[in-house]
Design a protein around this motif. Sequence first.
Motif, PDB file in Angstrom:
ATOM      1  N   CYS A   1       9.171   2.175   1.532  1.00  0.00           N
ATOM      2  CA  CYS A   1       8.480   1.655   0.446  1.00  0.00           C
ATOM      3  C   CYS A   1       8.037   2.504  -0.456  1.00  0.00           C
ATOM      4  N   ALA A   2       7.762   3.710   0.260  1.00  0.00           N
ATOM      5  CA  ALA A   2       6.837   4.458  -0.294  1.00  0.00           C
ATOM      6  C   ALA A   2       7.303   5.729  -0.953  1.00  0.00           C
ATOM      7  N   ALA A   3       8.868   5.590  -1.135  1.00  0.00           N
ATOM      8  CA  ALA A   3       9.739   6.490  -1.126  1.00  0.00           C
ATOM      9  C   ALA A   3      10.515   5.539  -2.999  1.00  0.00           C
ATOM     10  N   VAL A   4      10.956   4.464  -2.823  1.00  0.00           N
ATOM     11  CA  VAL A   4      10.804   3.174  -3.981  1.00  0.00           C
ATOM     12  C   VAL A   4       9.549   3.341  -4.848  1.00  0.00           C
ATOM     13  N   GLY A   5       8.192   3.308  -3.941  1.00  0.00           N
ATOM     14  CA  GLY A   5       7.505   3.114  -5.350  1.00  0.00           C
ATOM     15  C   GLY A   5       7.440   4.359  -5.666  1.00  0.00           C
ATOM     16  N   GLN A   6       7.678   5.215  -5.980  1.00  0.00           N
ATOM     17  CA  GLN A   6       7.618   7.182  -6.442  1.00  0.00           C
ATOM     18  C   GLN A   6       8.632   6.636  -7.224  1.00  0.00           C
ATOM     19  N   ALA A   7      10.046   6.374  -6.957  1.00  0.00           N
ATOM     20  CA  ALA A   7      10.584   6.426  -7.651  1.00  0.00           C
ATOM     21  C   ALA A   7      10.701   5.305  -9.303  1.00  0.00           C
ATOM     22  N   ASN A   8      10.292   3.897  -8.787  1.00  0.00           N
ATOM     23  CA  ASN A   8       9.398   3.352  -9.473  1.00  0.00           C
ATOM     24  C   ASN A   8       8.632   3.706 -10.420  1.00  0.00           C
ATOM     25  N   ARG A   9       8.001   4.257 -10.330  1.00  0.00           N
ATOM     26  CA  ARG A   9       6.797   5.080 -11.429  1.00  0.00           C
ATOM     27  C   ARG A   9       7.293   6.158 -12.018  1.00  0.00           C
TER      28      ARG A   9
ATOM     29  N   SER B   1       0.542  -1.196  -0.056  1.00  0.00           N
ATOM     30  CA  SER B   1      -0.265  -0.207   0.182  1.00  0.00           C
ATOM     31  C   SER B   1       0.721   1.074  -0.140  1.00  0.00           C
ATOM     32  N   ALA B   2       2.641   1.374   0.635  1.00  0.00           N
ATOM     33  CA  ALA B   2       2.644   2.332   0.847  1.00  0.00           C
ATOM     34  C   ALA B   2       3.672   2.496  -0.221  1.00  0.00           C
ATOM     35  N   PHE B   3       3.868   1.164  -1.010  1.00  0.00           N
ATOM     36  CA  PHE B   3       4.938   1.865  -1.975  1.00  0.00           C
ATOM     37  C   PHE B   3       3.736   1.865  -3.126  1.00  0.00           C
ATOM     38  N   ASN B   4       2.504   1.815  -3.745  1.00  0.00           N
ATOM     39  CA  ASN B   4       1.579   2.357  -4.395  1.00  0.00           C
ATOM     40  C   ASN B   4       0.600   3.820  -3.805  1.00  0.00           C
ATOM     41  N   ASN B   5       1.177   3.859  -3.040  1.00  0.00           N
ATOM     42  CA  ASN B   5       0.797   4.923  -2.322  1.00  0.00           C
ATOM     43  C   ASN B   5      -1.032   5.397  -2.683  1.00  0.00           C
ATOM     44  N   GLU B   6      -1.485   4.706  -2.293  1.00  0.00           N
ATOM     45  CA  GLU B   6      -2.963   3.745  -1.896  1.00  0.00           C
ATOM     46  C   GLU B   6      -2.859   3.274  -0.423  1.00  0.00           C
ATOM     47  N   HIS B   7      -4.779   3.720   0.107  1.00  0.00           N
ATOM     48  CA  HIS B   7      -4.765   2.931   1.588  1.00  0.00           C
ATOM     49  C   HIS B   7      -4.186   2.389   2.167  1.00  0.00           C
ATOM     50  N   THR B   8      -3.489   3.812   3.042  1.00  0.00           N
ATOM     51  CA  THR B   8      -3.272   4.110   3.762  1.00  0.00           C
ATOM     52  C   THR B   8      -3.924   4.802   4.929  1.00  0.00           C
ATOM     53  N   PRO B   9      -3.543   4.833   6.657  1.00  0.00           N
ATOM     54  CA  PRO B   9      -4.438   4.838   6.977  1.00  0.00           C
ATOM     55  C   PRO B   9      -3.977   6.640   7.004  1.00  0.00           C
ATOM     56  N   ASP B  10      -5.492   7.405   7.682  1.00  0.00           N
ATOM     57  CA  ASP B  10      -5.293   8.829   8.130  1.00  0.00           C
ATOM     58  C   ASP B  10      -4.069   8.831   8.171  1.00  0.00           C
ATOM     59  N   SER B  11      -3.298   8.943   9.946  1.00  0.00           N
ATOM     60  CA  SER B  11      -2.601   9.023   9.817  1.00  0.00           C
ATOM     61  C   SER B  11      -0.679   8.712   9.345  1.00  0.00           C
ATOM     62  N   LEU B  12      -1.199   7.903   9.180  1.00  0.00           N
ATOM     63  CA  LEU B  12       0.180   7.060   7.801  1.00  0.00           C
ATOM     64  C   LEU B  12       0.505   8.021   6.499  1.00  0.00           C
TER      65      LEU B  12
END
Length: 108
Positions: free
Chosen positions: A81-89, A32-43
């Motif tokens: 995961c979020a950073a690598v996901g964005q870099a991968n996109r 979810s973090a990698f794809n930047n989707e479906h994460t709880p609001d706090s995260l």
Amino acid sequence: MMADSERRSTPSALVDRILHGAGHASPERRTSAFNNEHTPDSLGDLIDKVAACSAQITDADFAGAAAAGFGDDGLFELVICAAVGQANRQYEAALAALAAATEQAKGA
């Protein structure tokens, strides 16, 4: 010139490792973090900033995620995961642009 499969092998191995390797955060949460989707609001706010405007991340963003129960190790994994996901996109978009330009040049 490097073959497409060669261009993709190292990034693919990295993505596989961060999404499916051993870790504190669950593979589902890492995906979810990698794809930047479906994460709880706090995260979600922190993950969005990692992907879109990392220079705007503050200690308060991390404090909010920690207060919601995310431990340091798991939080670190999710940020990676979020950073690598964005870099991968961005990498995939660059490869697609390169392929399109190559095809266009062949047709010219």
